[in-house]
Design a protein around this motif. Structure first.
Motif, PDB file in Angstrom:
ATOM      1  N   SER A  45      35.660 -20.364  21.544  1.00  0.00           N
ATOM      2  CA  SER A  45      35.211 -19.149  22.236  1.00  0.00           C
ATOM      3  C   SER A  45      33.700 -18.981  22.258  1.00  0.00           C
ATOM      4  CB  SER A  45      35.855 -17.908  21.601  1.00  0.00           C
ATOM      5  OG  SER A  45      35.457 -17.743  20.253  1.00  0.00           O
ATOM      6  N   ASP A  46      32.964 -19.770  21.478  1.00  0.00           N
ATOM      7  CA  ASP A  46      31.493 -19.702  21.518  1.00  0.00           C
ATOM      8  C   ASP A  46      30.986 -19.915  22.944  1.00  0.00           C
ATOM      9  OD1 ASP A  46      31.468 -19.398  18.753  1.00  0.00           O
ATOM     10  OD2 ASP A  46      31.250 -21.552  18.398  1.00  0.00           O
ATOM     11  N   SER A  47      31.638 -20.839  23.653  1.00  0.00           N
ATOM     12  CA  SER A  47      31.212 -21.171  25.017  1.00  0.00           C
ATOM     13  C   SER A  47      31.579 -20.088  26.022  1.00  0.00           C
ATOM     14  CB  SER A  47      31.846 -22.504  25.454  1.00  0.00           C
ATOM     15  OG  SER A  47      31.428 -23.553  24.615  1.00  0.00           O
ATOM     16  N   ILE A  48      32.350 -19.117  25.581  1.00  0.00           N
ATOM     17  CA  ILE A  48      32.705 -17.989  26.440  1.00  0.00           C
ATOM     18  C   ILE A  48      31.778 -16.806  26.186  1.00  0.00           C
ATOM     19  CG2 ILE A  48      34.495 -16.304  27.000  1.00  0.00           C
ATOM     20  CD1 ILE A  48      36.563 -18.449  26.286  1.00  0.00           C
ATOM     21  N   PHE A  49      31.598 -16.453  24.924  1.00  0.00           N
ATOM     22  CA  PHE A  49      30.834 -15.254  24.601  1.00  0.00           C
ATOM     23  C   PHE A  49      29.347 -15.376  24.925  1.00  0.00           C
ATOM     24  CE2 PHE A  49      34.501 -14.553  21.710  1.00  0.00           C
ATOM     25  CZ  PHE A  49      34.879 -13.308  22.191  1.00  0.00           C
ATOM     26  N   LEU A  50      28.737 -16.511  24.596  1.00  0.00           N
ATOM     27  CA  LEU A  50      27.294 -16.624  24.806  1.00  0.00           C
ATOM     28  C   LEU A  50      26.894 -16.511  26.275  1.00  0.00           C
ATOM     29  CD1 LEU A  50      24.460 -16.985  23.742  1.00  0.00           C
ATOM     30  CD2 LEU A  50      24.841 -19.455  23.649  1.00  0.00           C
ATOM     31  N   PRO A  51      27.505 -17.246  27.196  1.00  0.00           N
ATOM     32  CA  PRO A  51      27.116 -17.088  28.612  1.00  0.00           C
ATOM     33  C   PRO A  51      27.322 -15.671  29.132  1.00  0.00           C
ATOM     34  CG  PRO A  51      28.379 -19.096  28.320  1.00  0.00           C
ATOM     35  CD  PRO A  51      28.485 -18.330  27.033  1.00  0.00           C
ATOM     36  N   LEU A  52      28.326 -14.969  28.600  1.00  0.00           N
ATOM     37  CA  LEU A  52      28.618 -13.627  29.097  1.00  0.00           C
ATOM     38  C   LEU A  52      27.615 -12.584  28.628  1.00  0.00           C
ATOM     39  CD1 LEU A  52      32.511 -13.429  28.764  1.00  0.00           C
ATOM     40  CD2 LEU A  52      31.165 -13.742  30.843  1.00  0.00           C
ATOM     41  N   LEU A  53      26.907 -12.865  27.527  1.00  0.00           N
ATOM     42  CA  LEU A  53      26.046 -11.846  26.932  1.00  0.00           C
ATOM     43  C   LEU A  53      24.556 -12.061  27.152  1.00  0.00           C
ATOM     44  CD1 LEU A  53      27.862 -11.058  23.571  1.00  0.00           C
ATOM     45  CD2 LEU A  53      27.873  -9.769  25.693  1.00  0.00           C
ATOM     46  N   ILE A  54      24.187 -13.098  27.871  1.00  0.00           N
ATOM     47  CA  ILE A  54      22.775 -13.252  28.210  1.00  0.00           C
ATOM     48  C   ILE A  54      22.593 -12.981  29.692  1.00  0.00           C
ATOM     49  CG2 ILE A  54      22.357 -14.880  26.331  1.00  0.00           C
ATOM     50  CD1 ILE A  54      22.330 -17.103  28.423  1.00  0.00           C
ATOM     51  N   ASP A  55      21.366 -12.711  30.092  1.00  0.00           N
ATOM     52  CA  ASP A  55      21.096 -12.228  31.444  1.00  0.00           C
ATOM     53  C   ASP A  55      20.903 -13.323  32.486  1.00  0.00           C
ATOM     54  OD1 ASP A  55      21.175  -9.591  30.504  1.00  0.00           O
ATOM     55  OD2 ASP A  55      19.063  -9.657  29.920  1.00  0.00           O
ATOM     56  N   ARG A  56      20.829 -14.578  32.052  1.00  0.00           N
ATOM     57  CA  ARG A  56      20.632 -15.680  32.987  1.00  0.00           C
ATOM     58  C   ARG A  56      21.843 -16.611  32.983  1.00  0.00           C
ATOM     59  NH1 ARG A  56      15.303 -18.949  31.773  1.00  0.00           N
ATOM     60  NH2 ARG A  56      16.195 -20.135  33.519  1.00  0.00           N
ATOM     61  N   PRO A  57      22.095 -17.271  34.105  1.00  0.00           N
ATOM     62  CA  PRO A  57      23.139 -18.308  34.104  1.00  0.00           C
ATOM     63  C   PRO A  57      22.751 -19.432  33.148  1.00  0.00           C
ATOM     64  CG  PRO A  57      22.523 -17.724  36.342  1.00  0.00           C
ATOM     65  CD  PRO A  57      21.507 -17.094  35.445  1.00  0.00           C
ATOM     66  N   MET A  58      23.743 -20.053  32.549  1.00  0.00           N
ATOM     67  CA  MET A  58      23.481 -21.189  31.678  1.00  0.00           C
ATOM     68  C   MET A  58      24.651 -22.154  31.772  1.00  0.00           C
ATOM     69  SD  MET A  58      24.315 -19.849  27.814  1.00  0.00           S
ATOM     70  CE  MET A  58      24.127 -21.541  27.196  1.00  0.00           C
ATOM     71  N   ALA A  59      24.406 -23.377  31.370  1.00  0.00           N
ATOM     72  CA  ALA A  59      25.451 -24.388  31.333  1.00  0.00           C
ATOM     73  C   ALA A  59      25.562 -24.929  29.926  1.00  0.00           C
ATOM     74  CB  ALA A  59      25.142 -25.522  32.306  1.00  0.00           C
ATOM     75  N   PHE A  60      26.785 -25.208  29.504  1.00  0.00           N
ATOM     76  CA  PHE A  60      27.030 -25.872  28.226  1.00  0.00           C
ATOM     77  C   PHE A  60      27.486 -27.297  28.504  1.00  0.00           C
ATOM     78  CE2 PHE A  60      27.343 -21.987  25.567  1.00  0.00           C
ATOM     79  CZ  PHE A  60      26.756 -22.487  24.412  1.00  0.00           C
ATOM     80  N   LEU A  61      27.128 -28.202  27.621  1.00  0.00           N
ATOM     81  CA  LEU A  61      27.731 -29.526  27.640  1.00  0.00           C
ATOM     82  C   LEU A  61      29.039 -29.391  26.864  1.00  0.00           C
ATOM     83  CD1 LEU A  61      24.680 -31.893  26.953  1.00  0.00           C
ATOM     84  CD2 LEU A  61      25.699 -31.222  29.129  1.00  0.00           C
ATOM     85  N   ALA A  62      30.145 -29.250  27.571  1.00  0.00           N
ATOM     86  CA  ALA A  62      31.433 -28.973  26.962  1.00  0.00           C
ATOM     87  C   ALA A  62      32.263 -30.240  26.818  1.00  0.00           C
ATOM     88  CB  ALA A  62      32.196 -27.947  27.805  1.00  0.00           C
ATOM     89  N   LYS A  63      33.013 -30.330  25.727  1.00  0.00           N
ATOM     90  CA  LYS A  63      33.878 -31.486  25.497  1.00  0.00           C
ATOM     91  C   LYS A  63      34.855 -31.653  26.649  1.00  0.00           C
ATOM     92  CE  LYS A  63      36.875 -31.230  22.134  1.00  0.00           C
ATOM     93  NZ  LYS A  63      37.490 -31.235  20.782  1.00  0.00           N
ATOM     94  N   SER A  64      34.973 -32.864  27.146  1.00  0.00           N
ATOM     95  CA  SER A  64      35.798 -33.109  28.331  1.00  0.00           C
ATOM     96  C   SER A  64      37.260 -32.727  28.112  1.00  0.00           C
ATOM     97  CB  SER A  64      35.698 -34.577  28.751  1.00  0.00           C
ATOM     98  OG  SER A  64      36.089 -35.437  27.687  1.00  0.00           O
ATOM     99  N   ASP A  65      37.724 -32.749  26.854  1.00  0.00           N
ATOM    100  CA  ASP A  65      39.108 -32.384  26.555  1.00  0.00           C
ATOM    101  C   ASP A  65      39.418 -30.951  26.979  1.00  0.00           C
ATOM    102  OD1 ASP A  65      39.194 -34.866  25.476  1.00  0.00           O
ATOM    103  OD2 ASP A  65      39.513 -34.251  23.409  1.00  0.00           O
TER     104      ASP A  65
END
Length: 240
Positions: A45-65
Motif C-alpha cells: 500500500s506504500d505505492s498507493i498512499f504516497l502518490p495520493l498525498l502529494i501535489d504532483r504526479p509521480m511514478a514508482f518503479l513497481a515490481k512486475s508481479d
C-alpha cells in the motif's frame, strides 16, 4: 488525465475517507523539476498512499508481479497502477536491473518525480535494511535531488501476505531534499555509489526512527525461507 481521475475522483476520496492518512513535510517535495522520492517499504500500500498525498504526479518503479494478479483484485490493482503511472520492472538482476535504471532515468529526464524503494523489497519485519546502489546511480546520472520519505503504519494496515487491508490510520513523513551534486560525474565509482546510498538510508532512519540492520532485506527473507524449509523437512538421520 487518467492520473487526475484516479487521484481526485475515483481512488483518492475513498482512500482518504477510510484511512484518514496524515502527512508531514509536504512542502519538501519540489514544486517543479525532477527529483527522486526515496521511501522505506513496509507494505504494498506504500505505492498507493504516497502518490495520493502529494501535489504532483509521480511514478514508482513497481515490481512486475503487481501487474499480473488474477481475478478482480488483480484487475483492480493493475488498473490503479497503470492509472497512476507506475512502471513495471523486473527485479531479477543483470539486464533487467539495467532496464529498470533506464526506465527511471527516462522519468527523471522528463522533469518528473520518481519514487524508489532503496531496500529493493518490502521489509519482512518492520526494520530498515541496507539500500541498493541503483538509487545512487540514478540520482548522480540524472543530477537530481533525493527526497527521503518515511511511510508510517502501512505495514499494520496491509502487512505482507494480507489480501484485504485492515482499517487503520497511516502517515507519511517527508524530509528535506538531499543534494548530491558534489559527486557529479562520479556515478561509475562504486565507493561513491555506496556512500550516497548509505547517506540516503541514514536520512530515512533518522526521519522515521526505524531500527536499522546493515544487511539486505532480500537476504533476510532468503534466510527465513531456508529456515522454514529446513524446519518442515523430515529428519534424514537415523537413531543409533
Amino acid at each position: 488525465m487518467a492520473y487526475w481521475i484516479f487521484k481526485y475522483i475515483i481512488i483518492g476520496p475513498i482512500v482518504k475517507a477510510i484511512f484518514r492518512p496524515w502527512i508531514v513535510g509536504r512542502r519538501n517535495v519540489p514544486v517543479e523539476g525532477a527529483a527522486i522520492l526515496a521511501s522505506n517499504h513496509l507494505s504494498f500500500s506504500d505505492s498507493i498512499f504516497l502518490p495520493l498525498l502529494i501535489d504532483r504526479p509521480m511514478a514508482f518503479l513497481a515490481k512486475s508481479d503487481y501487474f499480473t494478479g488474477k481475478g478482480i483484485k488483480g484487475w483492480a490493482t493493475r488498473l490503479f497502477l497503470e492509472g497512476t503511472g507506475q512502471l513495471p520492472i523486473d527485479r531479477s538482476g543483470g539486464k533487467a536491473s539495467e532496464a529498470s535504471l533506464n526506465a527511471g532515468l527516462q522519468v527523471l529526464g522528463r522533469g518528473e518525480l520518481l519514487g524508489i524503494y532503496p531496500e529493493g523489497t518490502r521489509s519482512p519485519d518492520g526494520k530498515l535494511y541496507r539500500g541498493r546502489v541503483g538509487i545512487a546511480r540514478m540520482a548522480l546520472e540524472a543530477q537530481v535531488p533525493v527526497v527521503p520519505v518515511v511511510m508510517v503504519d502501512t505495514g499494520e494496515v496491509m502487512p505482507i501476505g494480507r489480501r484485504v487491508p485492515r482499517i487503520g490510520r497511516v502517515g507519511i513523513i517527508i524530509g528535506e531534499p538531499i543534494d548530491f551534486s558534489r559527486f557529479q560525474g562520479m556515478e561509475g565509482d562504486r565507493h561513491v555509489l555506496r556512500s550516497v546510498t548509505d547517506e540516503i538510508m541514514v536520512a530515512l532512519q533518522r526521519l522515521g526512527a526505524q531500527e536499522y540492520e546493515d544487511v539486505y532485506a532480500s537476504t533476510v527473507k532468503s534466510r527465513a525461507t531456508a529456515t522454514a524449509s529446513a524446519t518442515r523437512s523430515p529428519s534424514t538421520g537415523s537413531a543409533s
